[in-house]
Design an enzyme around this catalytic site. Structure first.
Site, short mmCIF file in Angstrom:
data_model
loop_
_atom_site.label_atom_id
_atom_site.label_comp_id
_atom_site.label_asym_id
_atom_site.label_seq_id
_atom_site.Cartn_x
_atom_site.Cartn_y
_atom_site.Cartn_z
N GLU A 201 0.79 -1.24 0.00
CA GLU A 201 0.00 0.00 0.00
C GLU A 201 0.81 1.28 0.00
O GLU A 201 0.95 1.96 1.03
CB GLU A 201 -0.95 0.01 1.21
CG GLU A 201 -1.96 -1.11 1.18
CD GLU A 201 -3.09 -0.92 2.20
OE1 GLU A 201 -3.04 0.05 2.98
OE2 GLU A 201 -4.02 -1.73 2.18
N GLU A 388 -5.61 -8.41 0.42
CA GLU A 388 -6.28 -8.10 1.69
C GLU A 388 -7.73 -7.79 1.42
O GLU A 388 -8.05 -7.14 0.42
CB GLU A 388 -5.68 -6.87 2.40
CG GLU A 388 -4.36 -7.09 3.05
CD GLU A 388 -3.83 -5.86 3.78
OE1 GLU A 388 -4.64 -5.00 4.21
OE2 GLU A 388 -2.61 -5.75 3.90
C1 PNW Z 1 -4.33 -1.82 5.47
N1 PNW Z 1 -7.14 4.05 5.56
O1 PNW Z 1 -4.17 -0.55 6.00
C2 PNW Z 1 -3.02 -2.47 5.85
O2 PNW Z 1 -2.37 -3.11 4.81
C3 PNW Z 1 -3.09 -3.30 7.08
O3 PNW Z 1 -1.84 -3.29 7.70
C4 PNW Z 1 -4.21 -2.81 7.97
O4 PNW Z 1 -4.23 -3.39 9.23
C5 PNW Z 1 -5.51 -3.03 7.22
O5 PNW Z 1 -5.49 -2.39 5.97
C6 PNW Z 1 -6.74 -2.56 7.98
O6 PNW Z 1 -6.65 -1.20 8.24
C7 PNW Z 1 -4.95 0.55 5.83
O7 PNW Z 1 -7.24 4.80 6.57
C8 PNW Z 1 -5.05 1.40 6.92
O8 PNW Z 1 -7.73 4.35 4.48
C9 PNW Z 1 -5.77 2.55 6.82
C10 PNW Z 1 -6.40 2.87 5.63
C11 PNW Z 1 -6.31 2.01 4.53
C12 PNW Z 1 -5.59 0.85 4.65
#
Ligand code: PNW
Length: 482
Positions: A201, A388
């Site tokens: 990401e 994911e």
């Molecule tokens: C992803 N947002 O993170 C990550 O790859 C993981 O490590 C994480 O635990 C999972 O999604 C759930 O959050 C994100 O705020 C964290 O848009 C935040 C965002 C998007 C993805």
């Protein structure tokens, strides 16, 4: 102009040819029986089912066996940065309990596990001398997975950047250090691991880390600085692909990207075209650059003097061909054709739009189909995975020790139904990794948001399967949406 109906016809025809013998119907959505459990919602034989985690979120053992701090250790130990001051010091203690976690995966019947390697365990100072204790740990983890019939899919960077690297992603030297690290790990593990993902990401760790300051390292740089960070991140990916290929010629190399996904407000030709255009433009600094080996003209125009400094050869490295594309899929953005030169307009979600426990997870299961389709229509990757998908929920343990997360099951079931549509139409999605195997350190939200299908009591580290784990096991067992 594209002739959508002809293209779609070709795709469906190809899909039915490819699926002949798998028992999948020609049309799987809207035209046949799509009741959960119906054979019409079956996935092709060999479809990969897995779970995902990341090193800093589950391992703990922050100072063990020569590991030095990552930017997330520094950030989470800075007062006010994470919920309740939570840190990953202990997390799920998976560094010590990895064998127990392997058994959780095995009990699901899942054949794959997406895990990440902690860079500061391997190169505690970011570069220089590797720490043999670091790589030895991951050899043990991988061997345990293989001994239990589980295929590891390894992410090389899931945000735990060694704190010692001066300037972090603001420096091009970090991109080079990353390539050295990636090449080293690939050489060490490629006798056991076939699938490597360079990065997790881009948008999350660059935008949240260097623009809004919500994630480590907590900076709020002006736009030019943020664009440079983004460029250095995709450059690291490109140099990493090259380094992995040089060190592990048989490895398959990919990426796990949370491309922003656009859903046409109405599924008709002009709005579908708008979604495709939005996908290309709104992901211009990340996936578009990686898939095309260049920044779009409109991106460079829009950023003007804030556009990144691009070194000679950078774009060629960034565009290095990959073997598979991983997509992390959580939330939809809606779009419509507006007749402008740009060709699309974002349609805001109403305040009543449903969400899960994390406010950013707006629930729109069709995001799964459009993630795959937009990306496929634009860039035609040969192999894709959902690296994911999952959600937070307000899980509580009942007095008899159960976690009845019907809301998570609802979220997952609906997303898999729309993923099935993509597979049945012939898009090359080969597997799905559920985020997450177990509750863990949810970054700035600390332990307040639970994403696992196994509940973790963070006082005792006891793992308990939730209803969603039972549901996932049944889906995997029958290879069908249940
Ligand atoms: C992803 N947002 O993170 C990550 O790859 C993981 O490590 C994480 O635990 C999972 O999604 C759930 O959050 C994100 O705020 C964290 O848009 C935040 C965002 C998007 C993805």
């Amino acid at each position: 102009m594209h002739n959508i109906s002809r293209r779609q016809f070709g795709k469906v025809a190809a899909a039915s040819a490819a699926l002949a013998g798998t028992g999948l119907p020609e049309f799987s959505f809207g035209q046949t029986d799509v009741r959960p459990g119906s054979a019409n919602l079956a996935f092709p034989q060999g479809f990969v089912w897995g779970c995902a985690t990341a090193s800093y979120q589950i391992e703990g053992a922050a100072t063990e066996d020569g590991r030095k701090p990552s930017i997330w250790d520094v950030f989470s130990h800075t007062p006010g940065k994470t919920n309740d001051g939570d840190t990953g010091d202990v997390a799920d203690d998976s560094y010590h309990r990895y064998k127990e976690d392997t058994q959780l995966i095995k009990n699901l019947g899942a054949g794959a596990y997406r895990m990440s390697i902690s860079w500061p365990r391997i190169f505690p100072d970011g570069n220089g001398q590797p720490n043999p204790l670091g790589i030895d740990h991951y050899k043990r983890v991988v061997d345990d997975l293989l001994a239990n019939g589980i295929t590891p899919y390894v992410t090389l960077f899931h945000w735990d950047l060694p704190a010692a690297l001066e300037g972090g992603w603001q420096s091009r030297d970090t991109s080079k250090a990353y390539a050295d690290y990636a090449g080293y790990v690939a050489r060490q593990l490629s006798d056991r691991v076939k699938h490597f993902m360079t990065m997790n990401e881009f948008d999350s760790f660059t935008t949240l880390g260097y623009k809004t300051g919500k994630f480590a390292p907590g900076l709020m740089l002006p736009e030019a600085g943020v664009n440079q960070v983004r460029h250095n991140a995709i450059l690291a990916h490109g140099l990493g692909v090259q380094a992995i290929r040089a060190n592990a010629p048989a490895a398959l190399v990919g990426l796990a990207e949370n491309a922003t996904v656009f859903v046409p407000v109405i599924e008709d030709e002009k709005n579908i075209e708008a979604a495709r255009r939005a996908t290309r433009e709104e992901n211009a600094p990340f996936l578009t650059a990686v898939m095309e080996g260049k920044y779009t003209e409109s991106f460079l125009e829009r950023e003007g003097a804030d556009a990144p400094q691009v070194g000679a050869g950078d774009m060629q490295a960034i565009g290095s061909p990959i073997d598979f594309l991983g997509l992390n899929v959580y939330q939809p953005f809606y779009v419509r054709a507006d007749g402008s030169a740009k060709g699309y307009e974002l349609v805001p979600r109403q305040t009543s739009y449903p969400r899960m426990a994390s406010p950013w997870i707006a629930v729109g299961p069709e995001v799964m189909y459009w993630a795959v389709r937009n990306v496929s229509d634009l860039w035609h990757p040969k192999v894709m995975y959902i690296t994911e998908n999952g959600c937070s929920a307000d899980d509580v343990m009942t007095s008899d020790g159960r976690i009845e997360d019907t809301d998570r099951v609802m979220y997952l079931r609906n997303h898999l139904t729309h993923l099935h549509r993509a597979v049945a139409e012939g898009f090359p999605v080969k597997g799905y990794f559920l985020w997450s195997l177990l509750d863990n350190f949810e970054w700035a939200d600390g332990y307040s948001k639970r994403f696992g299908i196994h509940y973790v009591d963070f006082k005792t580290e006891k793992r308990t399967p939730k209803l969603s784990a039972e549901w996932y096991r049944e889906a995997i067992r029958r290879n069908v949406v249940v």
